[in-house]
Design a protein around this motif. Structure first.
Motif, PDB file in Angstrom:
ATOM      1  N   SER A  70      27.031 -58.043  27.299  1.00 33.44           N
ATOM      2  CA  SER A  70      27.376 -59.455  27.161  1.00 33.44           C
ATOM      3  C   SER A  70      28.675 -59.831  27.879  1.00 33.44           C
ATOM      4  CB  SER A  70      27.476 -59.824  25.686  1.00 33.44           C
ATOM      5  OG  SER A  70      28.488 -59.042  25.077  1.00 33.44           O
ATOM      6  N   ASN A  71      29.608 -58.886  28.000  1.00 37.65           N
ATOM      7  CA  ASN A  71      30.865 -59.250  28.651  1.00 37.65           C
ATOM      8  C   ASN A  71      30.848 -59.060  30.162  1.00 37.65           C
ATOM      9  OD1 ASN A  71      32.147 -60.304  26.463  1.00 37.65           O
ATOM     10  ND2 ASN A  71      32.920 -58.306  25.781  1.00 37.65           N
ATOM     11  N   GLN A  72      29.723 -58.626  30.682  1.00 33.78           N
ATOM     12  CA  GLN A  72      29.611 -58.486  32.140  1.00 33.78           C
ATOM     13  C   GLN A  72      29.457 -59.870  32.773  1.00 33.78           C
ATOM     14  OE1 GLN A  72      27.261 -54.512  31.059  1.00 33.78           O
ATOM     15  NE2 GLN A  72      26.595 -55.483  32.973  1.00 33.78           N
ATOM     16  N   PRO A  73      29.832 -59.978  34.025  1.00 32.81           N
ATOM     17  CA  PRO A  73      29.815 -61.306  34.648  1.00 32.81           C
ATOM     18  C   PRO A  73      28.425 -61.733  35.107  1.00 32.81           C
ATOM     19  CG  PRO A  73      30.572 -59.686  36.226  1.00 32.81           C
ATOM     20  CD  PRO A  73      30.361 -58.947  34.937  1.00 32.81           C
ATOM     21  N   ILE A  74      28.328 -62.991  35.467  1.00 39.10           N
ATOM     22  CA  ILE A  74      27.153 -63.524  36.153  1.00 39.10           C
ATOM     23  C   ILE A  74      27.452 -63.481  37.644  1.00 39.10           C
ATOM     24  CG2 ILE A  74      25.849 -65.662  36.617  1.00 39.10           C
ATOM     25  CD1 ILE A  74      26.459 -66.427  33.648  1.00 39.10           C
ATOM     26  N   GLY A  75      26.549 -62.921  38.430  1.00 43.45           N
ATOM     27  CA  GLY A  75      26.728 -62.912  39.886  1.00 43.45           C
ATOM     28  C   GLY A  75      25.955 -64.057  40.518  1.00 43.45           C
ATOM     29  N   ILE A  76      26.542 -64.670  41.527  1.00 45.14           N
ATOM     30  CA  ILE A  76      25.853 -65.732  42.276  1.00 45.14           C
ATOM     31  C   ILE A  76      26.075 -65.454  43.750  1.00 45.14           C
ATOM     32  CG2 ILE A  76      25.731 -68.224  42.770  1.00 45.14           C
ATOM     33  CD1 ILE A  76      26.926 -68.794  40.039  1.00 45.14           C
ATOM     34  N   PHE A  77      25.001 -65.458  44.547  1.00 45.12           N
ATOM     35  CA  PHE A  77      25.268 -65.385  45.983  1.00 45.12           C
ATOM     36  C   PHE A  77      24.586 -66.526  46.722  1.00 45.12           C
ATOM     37  CE2 PHE A  77      21.316 -62.804  46.363  1.00 45.12           C
ATOM     38  CZ  PHE A  77      20.765 -63.336  47.524  1.00 45.12           C
ATOM     39  N   ASP A  78      25.173 -66.824  47.872  1.00 45.96           N
ATOM     40  CA  ASP A  78      24.680 -67.906  48.724  1.00 45.96           C
ATOM     41  C   ASP A  78      25.000 -67.541  50.165  1.00 45.96           C
ATOM     42  OD1 ASP A  78      23.636 -70.629  49.132  1.00 45.96           O
ATOM     43  OD2 ASP A  78      25.657 -71.093  49.797  1.00 45.96           O
ATOM     44  N   SER A  79      24.336 -68.220  51.101  1.00 43.78           N
ATOM     45  CA  SER A  79      24.638 -67.972  52.515  1.00 43.78           C
ATOM     46  C   SER A  79      26.039 -68.452  52.882  1.00 43.78           C
ATOM     47  CB  SER A  79      23.615 -68.680  53.392  1.00 43.78           C
ATOM     48  OG  SER A  79      23.630 -70.060  53.133  1.00 43.78           O
ATOM     49  N   GLY A  80      26.610 -69.329  52.088  1.00 44.25           N
ATOM     50  CA  GLY A  80      27.952 -69.832  52.421  1.00 44.25           C
ATOM     51  C   GLY A  80      28.589 -70.486  51.223  1.00 44.25           C
ATOM     52  N   ILE A  81      28.948 -71.751  51.381  1.00 42.66           N
ATOM     53  CA  ILE A  81      29.668 -72.441  50.309  1.00 42.66           C
ATOM     54  C   ILE A  81      28.769 -73.388  49.516  1.00 42.66           C
ATOM     55  CG2 ILE A  81      32.105 -72.367  50.977  1.00 42.66           C
ATOM     56  CD1 ILE A  81      30.156 -75.173  52.287  1.00 42.66           C
ATOM     57  N   GLY A  82      27.571 -73.693  50.032  1.00 40.95           N
ATOM     58  CA  GLY A  82      26.690 -74.652  49.370  1.00 40.95           C
ATOM     59  C   GLY A  82      26.352 -74.281  47.928  1.00 40.95           C
ATOM     60  N   GLY A  83      26.247 -72.987  47.661  1.00 42.05           N
ATOM     61  CA  GLY A  83      25.879 -72.519  46.328  1.00 42.05           C
ATOM     62  C   GLY A  83      26.931 -72.811  45.273  1.00 42.05           C
ATOM     63  N   LEU A  84      28.076 -73.305  45.692  1.00 40.97           N
ATOM     64  CA  LEU A  84      29.102 -73.679  44.717  1.00 40.97           C
ATOM     65  C   LEU A  84      28.628 -74.824  43.830  1.00 40.97           C
ATOM     66  CD1 LEU A  84      32.291 -73.394  46.945  1.00 40.97           C
ATOM     67  CD2 LEU A  84      31.644 -71.893  45.056  1.00 40.97           C
ATOM     68  N   THR A  85      27.669 -75.628  44.331  1.00 38.31           N
ATOM     69  CA  THR A  85      27.092 -76.673  43.461  1.00 38.31           C
ATOM     70  C   THR A  85      26.386 -76.013  42.273  1.00 38.31           C
ATOM     71  OG1 THR A  85      25.116 -76.716  44.893  1.00 38.31           O
ATOM     72  CG2 THR A  85      26.758 -78.419  45.282  1.00 38.31           C
ATOM     73  N   VAL A  86      25.752 -74.883  42.503  1.00 34.52           N
ATOM     74  CA  VAL A  86      25.100 -74.137  41.420  1.00 34.52           C
ATOM     75  C   VAL A  86      26.155 -73.494  40.520  1.00 34.52           C
ATOM     76  CG1 VAL A  86      23.577 -72.181  40.896  1.00 34.52           C
ATOM     77  CG2 VAL A  86      23.002 -73.726  42.786  1.00 34.52           C
ATOM     78  N   GLY A  91      31.954 -70.023  28.828  1.00 34.39           N
ATOM     79  CA  GLY A  91      32.681 -68.801  28.466  1.00 34.39           C
ATOM     80  C   GLY A  91      32.430 -67.648  29.428  1.00 34.39           C
ATOM     81  N   GLU A  92      31.469 -67.814  30.345  1.00 33.04           N
ATOM     82  CA  GLU A  92      31.058 -66.678  31.183  1.00 33.04           C
ATOM     83  C   GLU A  92      31.988 -66.453  32.383  1.00 33.04           C
ATOM     84  OE1 GLU A  92      28.639 -64.645  30.292  1.00 33.04           O
ATOM     85  OE2 GLU A  92      28.227 -65.891  28.531  1.00 33.04           O
ATOM     86  N   GLU A  93      32.157 -65.195  32.710  1.00 36.27           N
ATOM     87  CA  GLU A  93      32.825 -64.814  33.954  1.00 36.27           C
ATOM     88  C   GLU A  93      31.807 -64.962  35.083  1.00 36.27           C
ATOM     89  OE1 GLU A  93      36.489 -63.921  32.675  1.00 36.27           O
ATOM     90  OE2 GLU A  93      36.033 -62.774  34.489  1.00 36.27           O
ATOM     91  N   ILE A  94      32.215 -65.546  36.191  1.00 37.75           N
ATOM     92  CA  ILE A  94      31.305 -65.713  37.319  1.00 37.75           C
ATOM     93  C   ILE A  94      31.915 -65.103  38.574  1.00 37.75           C
ATOM     94  CG2 ILE A  94      30.107 -67.403  38.795  1.00 37.75           C
ATOM     95  CD1 ILE A  94      30.177 -69.339  36.403  1.00 37.75           C
ATOM     96  N   ILE A  95      31.100 -64.308  39.254  1.00 32.31           N
ATOM     97  CA  ILE A  95      31.494 -63.779  40.565  1.00 32.31           C
ATOM     98  C   ILE A  95      30.615 -64.475  41.595  1.00 32.31           C
ATOM     99  CG2 ILE A  95      31.762 -61.744  42.034  1.00 32.31           C
ATOM    100  CD1 ILE A  95      33.298 -61.318  39.547  1.00 32.31           C
ATOM    101  N   TYR A  96      31.234 -65.207  42.495  1.00 33.42           N
ATOM    102  CA  TYR A  96      30.479 -65.919  43.528  1.00 33.42           C
ATOM    103  C   TYR A  96      30.707 -65.220  44.859  1.00 33.42           C
ATOM    104  CZ  TYR A  96      28.923 -69.726  46.581  1.00 33.42           C
ATOM    105  OH  TYR A  96      28.271 -70.477  47.522  1.00 33.42           O
ATOM    106  N   PHE A  97      29.621 -64.932  45.559  1.00 34.55           N
ATOM    107  CA  PHE A  97      29.767 -64.385  46.903  1.00 34.55           C
ATOM    108  C   PHE A  97      29.106 -65.302  47.923  1.00 34.55           C
ATOM    109  CE2 PHE A  97      28.124 -61.993  50.519  1.00 34.55           C
ATOM    110  CZ  PHE A  97      29.343 -61.646  51.074  1.00 34.55           C
ATOM    111  N   GLY A  98      29.884 -65.770  48.908  1.00 39.25           N
ATOM    112  CA  GLY A  98      29.352 -66.607  49.988  1.00 39.25           C
ATOM    113  C   GLY A  98      29.417 -65.852  51.298  1.00 39.25           C
ATOM    114  N   ASP A  99      28.277 -65.755  51.971  1.00 41.35           N
ATOM    115  CA  ASP A  99      28.206 -64.949  53.201  1.00 41.35           C
ATOM    116  C   ASP A  99      28.603 -65.789  54.424  1.00 41.35           C
ATOM    117  OD1 ASP A  99      27.803 -62.927  54.961  1.00 41.35           O
ATOM    118  OD2 ASP A  99      25.617 -62.888  54.780  1.00 41.35           O
ATOM    119  N   THR A 100      29.828 -66.298  54.367  1.00 45.14           N
ATOM    120  CA  THR A 100      30.322 -67.197  55.415  1.00 45.14           C
ATOM    121  C   THR A 100      30.401 -66.539  56.799  1.00 45.14           C
ATOM    122  OG1 THR A 100      32.465 -66.671  54.466  1.00 45.14           O
ATOM    123  CG2 THR A 100      31.583 -68.848  54.005  1.00 45.14           C
ATOM    124  N   ALA A 101      30.400 -65.198  56.848  1.00 39.64           N
ATOM    125  CA  ALA A 101      30.441 -64.518  58.154  1.00 39.64           C
ATOM    126  C   ALA A 101      29.119 -64.672  58.906  1.00 39.64           C
ATOM    127  CB  ALA A 101      30.761 -63.035  57.982  1.00 39.64           C
TER     128      ALA A 101
END
Lengths: 275, 275
Positions: A2-18, A28-38
């Motif tokens: 339960s204390n592990q984070p939620i991972g989110i990935f996207d091709s860039g920054i657009g997924g920040l809306t999600v 209350g959740e920890e979120i790790i967002y990865f954007g593949d801006t390269a």
């Protein structure tokens, strides 16, 4: 778990809306967002390369031992979800396709649904097939809008040029008299005003980010997997490339004036290509 | 040495304008072209990532033991040439910056020169510095045109939208009464008609691809390094990603109806990111 984070990935920054919606639904959740801006964008590329990039992005997130991973990018959701499920069978994956389709089916009255997205998303026919297989009386009209992403990244979200481009791309949907249009790309909600202006008030625009977040929240509730710690969870942002403009665009998406970004230091120079 | 090929790399397909000229100037030479279509575009990304990608592209070409390597991409020429020279000190590298600058200096009468390119190219200030350091009475006006590349890739090279976008981007150059404009991106020559329409007949547009080819030919002559075999050399195309649209766009650039493309089979899944 339960204390592990939620991972989110996207091709860039657009997924920040999600990411923003997931924070709202699961504060209350920890979120790790990865954007593949390269390597952004994905929407002009092949299914094979989108699968490969999505695999690498998931591997990146797995080092944080996430309790689930959200595929925020519609192109990756359409082209790579099956591949990721096969490669990571024990990982809980939430993609943006299913919530978009459900929401559109709930909203349509005429049964005439439009889908707009990147070239790869539209060519994959995943939206079209999902809508039609859910209800075979549904008529789907799908159109790729390749200039919408560069327009948003240029910040031209409501000017004469964006209105003209939208009117060219959306003409076929208008002619087909759709009553519901899925915004099947995370950038498109930023063009909502222009898109609505072309399609008219009678057409409902579907942005699934809220439903994706609701689905994540429901999953955590079902599994009693909510984070037990008190207080607001952190949103940590990782990007494969940090251009000088990145912060500005991230602010545009998150609506925050102060943004702290972790820049990845790739210490590798792999052999990427072989004949 | 003389029978070894000429290597050319670019962020995508735009560098084919350079490859075409090199074939014209050096018809007997074998050419290996590498387009990094998996990670295109470079022009919106950071100097660090452009250096890294350029390094990998050069490594890819080195397996063919080229007698020289042409950096056809203006963004890579501006951001990565120094880095590549340092990493590959014995390799002959030809970039597109120097020929563009020389040609512009030869053509200007008023000494007022415009430069248009990607965001990364313009922000690097390499063109501005090179022009001004060659002649300190020169006035340089530089403008990024981020929507030009997606316009060309969409095939909208001469419609109302492209004219309107060009008129917005080029207004400052027109106001500054430049008499010469460097097209500092390999895609821009395809928009030549629209750009010329906005700037007017009095403004000379500089596309350096011919000068790059002339420089390659001169280098081979000086070193007596021309290929000894009789007949036309092959142009071999390699791409890091082959999308369904690739052939169509390659044809647009090469003006050939029949195009054979080698698709790379990457058998790798490197760990690209680490925290």
């Amino acid at each position: 778990m339960s204390n592990q984070p939620i991972g989110i990935f996207d091709s860039g920054i657009g997924g920040l809306t999600v990411a923003t919606q997931v924070r709202k639904y699961c504060p209350g959740e920890e979120i790790i967002y990865f954007g593949d801006t390269a390597r952004v964008p994905y929407g002009t590329k092949s299914a094979r390369i989108v699968c490969q990039f999505s695999y690498q992005n998931t591997r990146f997130l797995l080092q944080f031992r996430p309790k689930l991973v959200v595929i925020a990018c519609h192109t990756a959701s359409c082209l790579a979800t099956d591949y990721l499920k096969q490669e990571f069978p024990s990982l809980v994956l939430v993609d943006v396709l299913k919530p978009s389709v459900e929401k559109a089916l709930n909203h349509t009255r005429s049964g005439r649904i439009g889908v707009i997205g990147t070239t790869a998303t539209i060519n994959s026919k995943r939206y079209q097939m999902s809508l039609e297989s859910a209800n075979n009386s549904i008529r789907v009209y799908a159109t790729a809008c390749p200039l919408f992403v560069p327009l948003v990244e240029e910040g031209w979200i409501d000017n004469q040029v964006s209105r003209e481009i939208a009117s060219i791309y959306l003409r076929p949907l208008k002619q087909k008299k759709v009553d519901t249009v899925i915004l099947a790309c995370t950038h498109y909600p930023l063009l909502r005003k222009v898109i609505a202006g072309v399609l008219g008030d009678g057409v409902r625009l579907i942005d699934p980010s809220e439903e994706v977040a609701a689905q994540v929240a429901a999953h955590l509730r079902r599994g009693a997997a909510n984070r037990s710690s008190v207080g607001r969870g952190r949103l940590r942002l990782y990007f494969s490339d940090c251009s000088p403009r990145l912060k500005k665009v991230v602010r545009l998406f998150l609506g925050q004036t102060k943004v702290t970004i972790k820049e990845l230091k790739p210490d590798f120079l792999p052999e990427v290509f072989n004949v």
